[in-house]
Scaffold this motif. Structure first.
Motif, PDB file in Angstrom:
ATOM      1  N   THR A 234      22.947  29.742  42.451  1.00  0.00           N
ATOM      2  CA  THR A 234      21.924  30.167  41.488  1.00  0.00           C
ATOM      3  C   THR A 234      21.018  29.005  41.136  1.00  0.00           C
ATOM      4  O   THR A 234      21.499  27.907  40.815  1.00  0.00           O
ATOM      5  CB  THR A 234      22.577  30.718  40.214  1.00  0.00           C
ATOM      6  OG1 THR A 234      23.430  31.826  40.556  1.00  0.00           O
ATOM      7  CG2 THR A 234      21.525  31.204  39.220  1.00  0.00           C
ATOM      8  N   THR A 235      19.713  29.223  41.191  1.00  0.00           N
ATOM      9  CA  THR A 235      18.730  28.199  40.878  1.00  0.00           C
ATOM     10  C   THR A 235      17.672  28.755  39.944  1.00  0.00           C
ATOM     11  O   THR A 235      17.504  29.968  39.807  1.00  0.00           O
ATOM     12  CB  THR A 235      18.042  27.665  42.144  1.00  0.00           C
ATOM     13  OG1 THR A 235      17.426  28.767  42.836  1.00  0.00           O
ATOM     14  CG2 THR A 235      19.029  26.984  43.078  1.00  0.00           C
ATOM     15  N   HIS A 236      16.939  27.852  39.293  1.00  0.00           N
ATOM     16  CA  HIS A 236      15.800  28.259  38.470  1.00  0.00           C
ATOM     17  C   HIS A 236      14.660  28.721  39.362  1.00  0.00           C
ATOM     18  O   HIS A 236      14.441  28.169  40.443  1.00  0.00           O
ATOM     19  CB  HIS A 236      15.319  27.098  37.594  1.00  0.00           C
ATOM     20  CG  HIS A 236      16.302  26.704  36.526  1.00  0.00           C
ATOM     21  ND1 HIS A 236      16.333  27.281  35.285  1.00  0.00           N
ATOM     22  CD2 HIS A 236      17.306  25.788  36.550  1.00  0.00           C
ATOM     23  CE1 HIS A 236      17.301  26.742  34.567  1.00  0.00           C
ATOM     24  NE2 HIS A 236      17.912  25.832  35.313  1.00  0.00           N
ATOM     25  N   ALA A 237      13.965  29.726  38.904  1.00  0.00           N
ATOM     26  CA  ALA A 237      12.813  30.203  39.671  1.00  0.00           C
ATOM     27  C   ALA A 237      11.644  29.240  39.511  1.00  0.00           C
ATOM     28  O   ALA A 237      11.508  28.599  38.492  1.00  0.00           O
ATOM     29  CB  ALA A 237      12.411  31.584  39.192  1.00  0.00           C
TER      30      ALA A 237
ATOM     31  N   THR B 189      17.513  37.079  30.537  1.00  0.00           N
ATOM     32  CA  THR B 189      17.380  36.458  31.852  1.00  0.00           C
ATOM     33  C   THR B 189      16.964  37.486  32.883  1.00  0.00           C
ATOM     34  O   THR B 189      17.490  38.600  32.913  1.00  0.00           O
ATOM     35  CB  THR B 189      18.713  35.824  32.297  1.00  0.00           C
ATOM     36  OG1 THR B 189      19.134  34.852  31.329  1.00  0.00           O
ATOM     37  CG2 THR B 189      18.573  35.143  33.649  1.00  0.00           C
TER      38      THR B 189
ATOM     39  N   LYS C 119      17.104  37.811  36.922  1.00  0.00           N
ATOM     40  CA  LYS C 119      17.668  37.226  38.136  1.00  0.00           C
ATOM     41  C   LYS C 119      17.198  38.042  39.328  1.00  0.00           C
ATOM     42  O   LYS C 119      17.136  39.273  39.253  1.00  0.00           O
ATOM     43  CB  LYS C 119      19.199  37.225  38.087  1.00  0.00           C
ATOM     44  CG  LYS C 119      19.802  36.262  37.094  1.00  0.00           C
ATOM     45  CD  LYS C 119      21.302  36.160  37.229  1.00  0.00           C
ATOM     46  CE  LYS C 119      22.002  37.409  36.761  1.00  0.00           C
ATOM     47  NZ  LYS C 119      23.481  37.240  36.701  1.00  0.00           N
TER      48      LYS C 119
ATOM     49  N   ASN D  14      14.193  32.958  30.719  1.00  0.00           N
ATOM     50  CA  ASN D  14      14.942  32.462  31.865  1.00  0.00           C
ATOM     51  C   ASN D  14      14.702  33.307  33.115  1.00  0.00           C
ATOM     52  O   ASN D  14      14.817  34.533  33.073  1.00  0.00           O
ATOM     53  CB  ASN D  14      16.447  32.466  31.553  1.00  0.00           C
ATOM     54  CG  ASN D  14      16.788  31.611  30.355  1.00  0.00           C
ATOM     55  OD1 ASN D  14      16.414  30.438  30.293  1.00  0.00           O
ATOM     56  ND2 ASN D  14      17.479  32.187  29.387  1.00  0.00           N
ATOM     57  N   ALA D  15      14.380  32.643  34.206  1.00  0.00           N
ATOM     58  CA  ALA D  15      14.202  33.307  35.503  1.00  0.00           C
ATOM     59  C   ALA D  15      15.060  32.572  36.529  1.00  0.00           C
ATOM     60  O   ALA D  15      14.955  31.348  36.670  1.00  0.00           O
ATOM     61  CB  ALA D  15      12.738  33.303  35.923  1.00  0.00           C
ATOM     62  N   ARG D  16      15.906  33.310  37.239  1.00  0.00           N
ATOM     63  CA  ARG D  16      16.857  32.708  38.175  1.00  0.00           C
ATOM     64  C   ARG D  16      16.786  33.394  39.537  1.00  0.00           C
ATOM     65  O   ARG D  16      16.401  34.556  39.651  1.00  0.00           O
ATOM     66  CB  ARG D  16      18.293  32.852  37.645  1.00  0.00           C
ATOM     67  CG  ARG D  16      18.530  32.243  36.269  1.00  0.00           C
ATOM     68  CD  ARG D  16      18.633  30.732  36.334  1.00  0.00           C
ATOM     69  NE  ARG D  16      19.035  30.174  35.062  1.00  0.00           N
ATOM     70  CZ  ARG D  16      18.199  29.796  34.111  1.00  0.00           C
ATOM     71  NH1 ARG D  16      16.893  29.928  34.311  1.00  0.00           N
ATOM     72  NH2 ARG D  16      18.638  29.293  32.979  1.00  0.00           N
TER      73      ARG D  16
ATOM     74  N   ALA E 185      11.591  33.651  44.130  1.00  0.00           N
ATOM     75  CA  ALA E 185      11.117  32.865  42.991  1.00  0.00           C
ATOM     76  C   ALA E 185       9.815  33.428  42.439  1.00  0.00           C
ATOM     77  O   ALA E 185       9.614  33.508  41.214  1.00  0.00           O
ATOM     78  CB  ALA E 185      10.925  31.406  43.415  1.00  0.00           C
TER      79      ALA E 185
END
Length: 288
Positions: free
Chosen positions: A285-288, A86, A88, A117-119, A103
């Motif tokens: 925390t959200t998805h990019a 991930t 972040k 995964n990118a957060r 983002a």
């Protein structure tokens, strides 16, 4: 020194440090942020890293060459090489476009490091209306006494052998809450004591491990714990009894405070709020 405190301090709406998580507001200094950059070159644990107690290697590091540090915003990307990996990006800044910039950076770094995964991690102040994510809460042991709650709660080691043996099935049932991980460390004698609640001669709730370690400025901090009660045993006050027993243990073992992270609106969040803990802010925390 990489970070300018006169730029960074005004945008620290909540006391969250990349790779370390929440820190006490009194320990929130430019030195702590600088330490995360130095740790990135070694891959090791900082002396006050809460994850150090589990041993092994530090899985998350700051991508120090990709940090964006400007007067009104700071973006700190991290890389976790665990599971599917991930990226972040911690987005510090008051302007709404800081999330969009974070983002964009997260997506770019995820592609660069071949990460799925990118957060984006957005710290928010305690005044935030209708918050989401996790709430950072402070239990100050100097503020008031934490009496022993009594009831069916005691260290696992103090229960009879037949009761202690039920921890295995309890841990398996609550694996999603980290209890299987905790049980593995208990069996290897690599963690502090764990408190357990018992009904009908079986463990139905637990909190632990109980450990006190120095924070970045040397004050004794009660470390975070895993905390769970079986669904069928909820609603009878066992969670509150476990939590109060943990706070009593921390206070009697010299801790100055504890920081807790609770899911906003969840049962642990409601419990801590009802016990009078101080809210220090939020992490969304959200998805990019």
């Amino acid at each position: 020194m990489f970070f300018r405190w006169d730029w960074l301090r005004p945008v620290l709406t909540a006391p969250i440090v990349p790779t370390l998580g929440p820190v006490h507001p009194d320990a929130l200094t430019v030195g702590v942020f600088e330490d995360t950059l130095r740790a990135a070159t070694t891959g090791g644990f900082l002396p006050y890293d809460k994850d150090r107690r589990w041993g092994g290697e530090k899985n998350e590091i700051v991508l120090r060459g990709d940090v964006v540090h400007q007067r009104e915003r700071t973006l700190v990307p991290t890389l976790t090489r665990r599971g599917r990996s991930t990226v972040k990006v911690f987005a510090y800044g008051h302007h709404s476009n800081v999330v969009d910039e974070a983002a964009e950076l997260a997506a770019k770094l995820a592609a660069m490091h071949d990460v799925v995964n990118a957060r984006i991690v957005r710290p928010l102040g305690p005044e935030t209306g209708a918050p989401r994510g996790t709430r950072i809460q402070l239990q100050d042991f100097s503020a008031r006494p934490c009496p022993e709650p009594g009831g069916p709660v005691r260290p696992v080691s103090d229960w009879p052998t037949a009761v202690r043996e039920t921890f295995a099935s309890f841990a398996e049932a609550m694996a999603a809450d980290g209890l299987a991980f905790l049980y593995a460390h208990m069996r290897a004698a690599r963690c502090g004591p764990v408190l357990a609640a018992v009904e009908d001669d079986r463990i139905v709730g637990a909190i632990g491990p109980m450990e006190v370690r120095p924070d970045p400025i040397g004050r004794p901090q009660l470390m975070p714990q895993y905390f769970a009660v079986l669904p069928e045993a909820r609603g009878r006050g066992l969670g509150r009894a476990l939590w109060r027993a943990a706070m009593h243990w921390g206070q009697t073992h010299g801790a100055a405070y504890q920081l807790l992270q609770t899911e906003v609106g969840g049962s642990s969040d409601r419990l801590c709020q009802s016990e009078g803990l101080l809210s220090l802010g939020f992490s969304h925390t959200t998805h990019a």
